[in-house]
Write a protein that holds these residues in place. Structure first.
Motif, PDB file in Angstrom:
ATOM      1  N   PRO A   2       0.816  -1.222   0.000  1.00 19.85           N
ATOM      2  CA  PRO A   2       0.000   0.000   0.000  1.00 19.85           C
ATOM      3  C   PRO A   2       0.846   1.267   0.000  1.00 19.85           C
ATOM      4  O   PRO A   2       1.968   1.282   0.522  1.00 19.85           O
ATOM      5  CB  PRO A   2      -0.800  -0.122   1.294  1.00 19.85           C
ATOM      6  N   ARG A   3       0.277   2.280  -0.593  1.00 22.35           N
ATOM      7  CA  ARG A   3       0.971   3.567  -0.684  1.00 22.35           C
ATOM      8  C   ARG A   3      -0.079   4.653  -0.450  1.00 22.35           C
ATOM      9  O   ARG A   3      -0.986   4.847  -1.271  1.00 22.35           O
ATOM     10  CB  ARG A   3       1.537   3.671  -2.098  1.00 22.35           C
ATOM     11  N   ARG A  26       3.050   2.190  11.100  1.00 22.34           N
ATOM     12  CA  ARG A  26       2.043   1.162  10.784  1.00 22.34           C
ATOM     13  C   ARG A  26       2.139   0.720   9.328  1.00 22.34           C
ATOM     14  O   ARG A  26       2.171  -0.460   9.016  1.00 22.34           O
ATOM     15  CB  ARG A  26       0.644   1.725  11.065  1.00 22.34           C
ATOM     16  N   VAL A  27       2.196   1.697   8.433  1.00 23.89           N
ATOM     17  CA  VAL A  27       2.186   1.339   7.009  1.00 23.89           C
ATOM     18  C   VAL A  27       3.485   0.634   6.631  1.00 23.89           C
ATOM     19  O   VAL A  27       3.482  -0.318   5.847  1.00 23.89           O
ATOM     20  CB  VAL A  27       1.900   2.588   6.128  1.00 23.89           C
ATOM     21  N   ASP A  28       4.564   1.039   7.247  1.00 25.46           N
ATOM     22  CA  ASP A  28       5.873   0.471   6.927  1.00 25.46           C
ATOM     23  C   ASP A  28       6.037  -0.920   7.540  1.00 25.46           C
ATOM     24  O   ASP A  28       6.303  -1.897   6.841  1.00 25.46           O
ATOM     25  CB  ASP A  28       6.953   1.442   7.454  1.00 25.46           C
ATOM     26  N   ARG A  29       5.833  -1.017   8.851  1.00 22.81           N
ATOM     27  CA  ARG A  29       6.157  -2.285   9.533  1.00 22.81           C
ATOM     28  C   ARG A  29       5.051  -3.327   9.403  1.00 22.81           C
ATOM     29  O   ARG A  29       5.326  -4.521   9.341  1.00 22.81           O
ATOM     30  CB  ARG A  29       6.430  -2.024  11.014  1.00 22.81           C
ATOM     31  N   TYR A  31       2.502  -3.321   7.011  1.00 21.17           N
ATOM     32  CA  TYR A  31       2.033  -3.622   5.649  1.00 21.17           C
ATOM     33  C   TYR A  31       3.137  -3.538   4.594  1.00 21.17           C
ATOM     34  O   TYR A  31       2.870  -3.767   3.422  1.00 21.17           O
ATOM     35  CB  TYR A  31       0.897  -2.660   5.272  1.00 21.17           C
ATOM     36  N   GLY A  32       4.347  -3.144   5.012  1.00 16.13           N
ATOM     37  CA  GLY A  32       5.450  -3.034   4.048  1.00 16.13           C
ATOM     38  C   GLY A  32       5.202  -1.976   2.993  1.00 16.13           C
ATOM     39  O   GLY A  32       5.732  -2.053   1.879  1.00 16.13           O
ATOM     40  N   ALA A 293      -5.986   4.772  11.229  1.00 14.76           N
ATOM     41  CA  ALA A 293      -6.310   5.355   9.918  1.00 14.76           C
ATOM     42  C   ALA A 293      -5.670   4.532   8.805  1.00 14.76           C
ATOM     43  O   ALA A 293      -6.270   4.317   7.740  1.00 14.76           O
ATOM     44  CB  ALA A 293      -5.832   6.805   9.858  1.00 14.76           C
ATOM     45  N   VAL A 294      -4.451   4.055   9.047  1.00 16.33           N
ATOM     46  CA  VAL A 294      -3.790   3.199   8.052  1.00 16.33           C
ATOM     47  C   VAL A 294      -4.573   1.897   7.900  1.00 16.33           C
ATOM     48  O   VAL A 294      -4.833   1.438   6.779  1.00 16.33           O
ATOM     49  CB  VAL A 294      -2.317   2.932   8.458  1.00 16.33           C
ATOM     50  N   ASP A 295      -4.969   1.300   9.024  1.00 19.61           N
ATOM     51  CA  ASP A 295      -5.763   0.063   8.952  1.00 19.61           C
ATOM     52  C   ASP A 295      -7.049   0.296   8.157  1.00 19.61           C
ATOM     53  O   ASP A 295      -7.447  -0.543   7.346  1.00 19.61           O
ATOM     54  CB  ASP A 295      -6.130  -0.430  10.358  1.00 19.61           C
ATOM     55  N   ALA A 296      -7.697   1.435   8.403  1.00 18.33           N
ATOM     56  CA  ALA A 296      -8.957   1.740   7.701  1.00 18.33           C
ATOM     57  C   ALA A 296      -8.700   1.903   6.198  1.00 18.33           C
ATOM     58  O   ALA A 296      -9.487   1.437   5.365  1.00 18.33           O
ATOM     59  CB  ALA A 296      -9.583   3.011   8.271  1.00 18.33           C
ATOM     60  N   ALA A 297      -7.578   2.536   5.865  1.00 21.28           N
ATOM     61  CA  ALA A 297      -7.255   2.726   4.444  1.00 21.28           C
ATOM     62  C   ALA A 297      -6.949   1.374   3.791  1.00 21.28           C
ATOM     63  O   ALA A 297      -7.404   1.087   2.678  1.00 21.28           O
ATOM     64  CB  ALA A 297      -6.066   3.682   4.299  1.00 21.28           C
ATOM     65  N   VAL A 298      -6.198   0.531   4.494  1.00 23.56           N
ATOM     66  CA  VAL A 298      -5.884  -0.798   3.942  1.00 23.56           C
ATOM     67  C   VAL A 298      -7.179  -1.597   3.737  1.00 23.56           C
ATOM     68  O   VAL A 298      -7.339  -2.306   2.738  1.00 23.56           O
ATOM     69  CB  VAL A 298      -4.902  -1.558   4.883  1.00 23.56           C
TER      70      VAL A 298
END
Ligand code: F6P
Length: 341
Positions: A2-3, A26-29, A31-32, A293-298
């Motif tokens: 994800p980006r 969160r997004v880095d660790r 979800y990579g 917020a990252v989880d919601a976006a994913v």
């Protein structure tokens, strides 16, 4: 991988950097993926002013006030071609969606963009704590603590000189900061936009405190409409037409002095309430919101915002946060007012 893009919009607020740092981790660790920051709120999205968020950028920022990305009150839903520019920026940066951190105005813009198909999730932010859809927003706790510390100081100097002290706090539409800081300091009157009281009532509270040998402390929110005057905004309006508030304390002081005979001084706390180190509570709430917020976006929960419900972080429809504000109920104000005077 994800980006996502992230932006901070509207008035700054202690805790914004904790959101950015946590969203990056969160997004880095987890979800990579990658987080791209836009500078100066929605303006950075319109102008494609972007920076990739890295650990070097976010290291040690959770305790810093302000926002490392900068902010503005630019409305991306206004102006010709704005929507096309937002879409192009998302495409050019190969983004899967946007995380918009903002207050009522910024989240309204996010909601409008979502209506036009833009993938966006919101994070509620305001020191005023007047956003619907969430029990608390980060920044509020810090602002209340700053106001409380300042009023504790006003109380001792007021008592030494037998003066009435007025503390003016922020609170454009709602008096959450005034009420909480007022309760915390044992203020003799708290004046808020939602529940205007007459000058006679304020005078009664001030005289009652003085008659018991106390130096009266009056807390007033900047948006309190003074009887006969309305909302005081001697500094005109912003480009958007929004009144620049501030000054009601100074307006009130001579009125009270004249009516009570007590020397009265006003202090406006202003932007001091928004600046500087966030409290631990706001850092933690900001961090929880950023990760959620990252989880919601994913999860593709576009059009939602993260929110606090009791102790839990949940998602709510962006529409819940816009169009109306979270007001202090008459019951809550009346219960506090028993302690006034
Ligand atoms: O919404 C937060 C807030 O701090 C209000 O309480 C206040 O009226 C407003 O922002 C001030 O905004 P600015 O810093 O743009 O004057």
């Amino acid at each position: 991988m994800p980006r996502f893009g992230i932006l901070t919009s509207g008035g700054d607020c202690p805790g914004l950097n904790a959101v950015i740092r946590s969203a990056h981790i969160r997004v880095d660790r987890e979800y990579g993926g990658t987080l791209v920051g836009f500078r100066n709120g929605w303006r950075g999205v319109l102008d494609d002013d972007a920076v990739e968020i890295t650990e070097e950028i976010t290291h040690g920022i959770a305790g810093m006030g302000g926002t490392i990305l900068g902010t503005s009150r630019t409305n991306p839903a206004e102006g010709t071609g704005a929507l096309g520019r937002v879409r192009r920026t998302l495409e050019d940066n190969a983004l899967d969606g946007l995380i918009a951190v903002g207050g009522e105005g910024s989240l309204s813009a996010a909601h409008a963009l979502r209506g036009a198909g833009v993938k966006v999730v919101g994070v509620p932010k305001t020191i005023d704590n007047d956003l619907n859809g969430t029990d608390y927003s980060f920044g509020f706790d810090t602002a209340v603590q700053i106001a409380t510390d300042a009023m504790d100081r006003l109380l001792t100097t007021g008592a030494s000189h037998a003066r009435c002290m007025i503390a003016e706090v922020m609170g454009r539409n709602s008096g959450w900061i005034a009420l909480h800081a007022g309760i915390a300091t044992g203020a003799h009157a708290v004046l808020i936009p939602e529940h205007p009281v007459s000058v006679d009532q304020i005078v009664e509270w001030v005289e009652s405190a003085r008659n018991r040998g106390q130096a009266p402390l009056v807390v007033v929110a900047e948006g309190f409409p003074l009887e006969g005057d309305g909302i005081f905004h001697p500094r005109g309006t912003e480009a958007s037409g929004r009144p620049r508030l501030g000054g009601i304390g100074e307006r009130l002081a001579p009125l009270l002095e004249k009516r009570t005979g007590i020397e009265t001084r006003a202090t406006t706390l202003g932007h001091i309430q928004r600046g500087g180190t966030p409290t631990a509570y706001d850092r933690v709430l900001g961090a929880r919101f950023g990760a959620a917020a990252v989880d919601a976006a994913v999860a593709g929960e576009w059009g939602k915002m993260v929110a606090l419900s009791g102790e839990r972080i949940v998602t709510a429809d962006l529409s819940e946060a816009i169009g109306s504000i979270k007001r202090i109920s008459a019951e809550r104000y009346d219960r506090a007012a028993v302690c006034f005077g």
